[in-house]
Design a protein around this motif. Structure first.
Motif, PDB file in Angstrom:
ATOM      1  N   CYS A  60       1.794  11.593  -1.515  1.00 35.69           N
ATOM      2  CA  CYS A  60       3.088  11.078  -0.821  1.00 35.69           C
ATOM      3  C   CYS A  60       2.518  10.051  -0.055  1.00 35.69           C
ATOM      4  CB  CYS A  60       3.789  11.943  -0.110  1.00 35.69           C
ATOM      5  SG  CYS A  60       5.104  11.499   0.777  1.00 35.69           S
ATOM      6  N   PHE A  61       1.526  10.325   0.933  1.00 37.61           N
ATOM      7  CA  PHE A  61       0.931   9.315   2.074  1.00 37.61           C
ATOM      8  C   PHE A  61       0.378   8.189   1.324  1.00 37.61           C
ATOM      9  CE2 PHE A  61       1.795  12.943   5.057  1.00 37.61           C
ATOM     10  CZ  PHE A  61       2.744  12.094   5.614  1.00 37.61           C
ATOM     11  N   ARG A  64       2.332   5.323   0.037  1.00 47.84           N
ATOM     12  CA  ARG A  64       2.595   4.132   0.541  1.00 47.84           C
ATOM     13  C   ARG A  64       1.651   3.422   1.267  1.00 47.84           C
ATOM     14  NH1 ARG A  64       6.269   8.817   2.821  1.00 47.84           N
ATOM     15  NH2 ARG A  64       8.097   8.435   2.050  1.00 47.84           N
ATOM     16  N   GLU A 150       1.746   2.043  10.077  1.00 50.48           N
ATOM     17  CA  GLU A 150       2.641   2.785   9.085  1.00 50.48           C
ATOM     18  C   GLU A 150       2.432   4.198   8.939  1.00 50.48           C
ATOM     19  OE1 GLU A 150       4.116   2.004   4.688  1.00 50.48           O
ATOM     20  OE2 GLU A 150       3.450   0.483   6.223  1.00 50.48           O
ATOM     21  N   MET A 151       1.173   4.649   9.141  1.00 48.73           N
ATOM     22  CA  MET A 151       0.986   6.265   8.685  1.00 48.73           C
ATOM     23  C   MET A 151       1.963   6.973  10.061  1.00 48.73           C
ATOM     24  SD  MET A 151      -3.089   6.149   7.801  1.00 48.73           S
ATOM     25  CE  MET A 151      -2.873   8.138   7.738  1.00 48.73           C
ATOM     26  N   ASN A 154       5.498   6.912   9.269  1.00 53.18           N
ATOM     27  CA  ASN A 154       5.545   8.252   8.245  1.00 53.18           C
ATOM     28  C   ASN A 154       5.241   9.621   8.925  1.00 53.18           C
ATOM     29  OD1 ASN A 154       6.167   6.220   6.125  1.00 53.18           O
ATOM     30  ND2 ASN A 154       3.738   6.282   5.741  1.00 53.18           N
ATOM     31  N   LYS A 157       8.430  10.602  10.619  1.00 57.46           N
ATOM     32  CA  LYS A 157       9.771  10.927   9.979  1.00 57.46           C
ATOM     33  C   LYS A 157       9.482  12.459   9.567  1.00 57.46           C
ATOM     34  CE  LYS A 157      10.371   6.644   7.916  1.00 57.46           C
ATOM     35  NZ  LYS A 157      10.028   5.739   7.006  1.00 57.46           N
TER      36      LYS A 157
END
Length: 184
Positions: A60-61, A64, A150-151, A154, A157
């Motif tokens: 998932c990570f 991205r 960005e990490m 994520n 969230k």
């Protein structure tokens, strides 16, 4: 009627493969016998479940992350090296090889690619001209910062789906795992 207590089950002699019941423990409480995995098998079952979860989270990570890295043509391995250099600022080629688990020649190839993209520079050590020193450039640091942001976004969230106690527990557990990995 069974006698109350714990019984270890074993397979019949004619079974030539591991028996799924061989590691089950039976707890006879008189009217009802409950079955549970042995502690070792429970740890294995938990580890198998965690391996699935970890791989899925990485997928998932990393998907991205891949979208962010693709425009700069930086591989995951190259990014991990950049992130490490961003923390250490300057490293020898042998230190990079050790950290990455590569030979010095393979590490040199990684560095060459990053150098061609303008993310690192190489120089010789002032005290020993045989030592090659690698330093991250401002462009490389900017890429690392952008990916890390960005990490963080994520992860924020994900954290929103957890209670505050779960968030703290996750951080504590991951910190313990991180410390273990750093000791290896």
């Amino acid at each position: 009627m069974f006698k109350p207590g714990i019984n270890q089950f074993s397979c019949p002699e004619w079974v030539d493969r591991p028996c799924p019941l061989s590691s089950l423990l039976g707890l006879n409480t008189g009217m009802l016998t409950a079955f549970a995995l042995s502690p070792t098998d429970q740890i294995r079952a938990d580890a198998e479940r965690l391996s699935h979860i970890v791989l899925e989270m990485q997928r998932c990570f990393l998907l991205r992350l891949c979208k962010e890295l693709a425009p700069g043509n930086v591989s995951f391995v190259q990014f991990f090296l950049l992130a490490f250099l961003d923390q250490k600022e300057v490293l020898t080629m042998s230190a990079i090889a050790k950290k990455m688990g590569h030979t010095t020649a393979a590490a040199s190839g990684l560095v060459a690619r990053l150098e061609n993209l303008g993310y690192v520079v190489r120089s010789v050590a002032p005290d020993d001209r045989r030592k090659v020193m690698v330093c991250i450039t401002p462009k490389g640091s900017a890429l690392v910062r952008r990916i890390r942001e960005e990490m963080v976004g994520n992860l924020m969230k994900v954290l929103e789906h957890l209670t505050r106690d779960e968030q703290k527990a996750w951080l504590q557990i991951y910190t313990k795992i991180y410390d273990y990995c750093q000791s290896k």
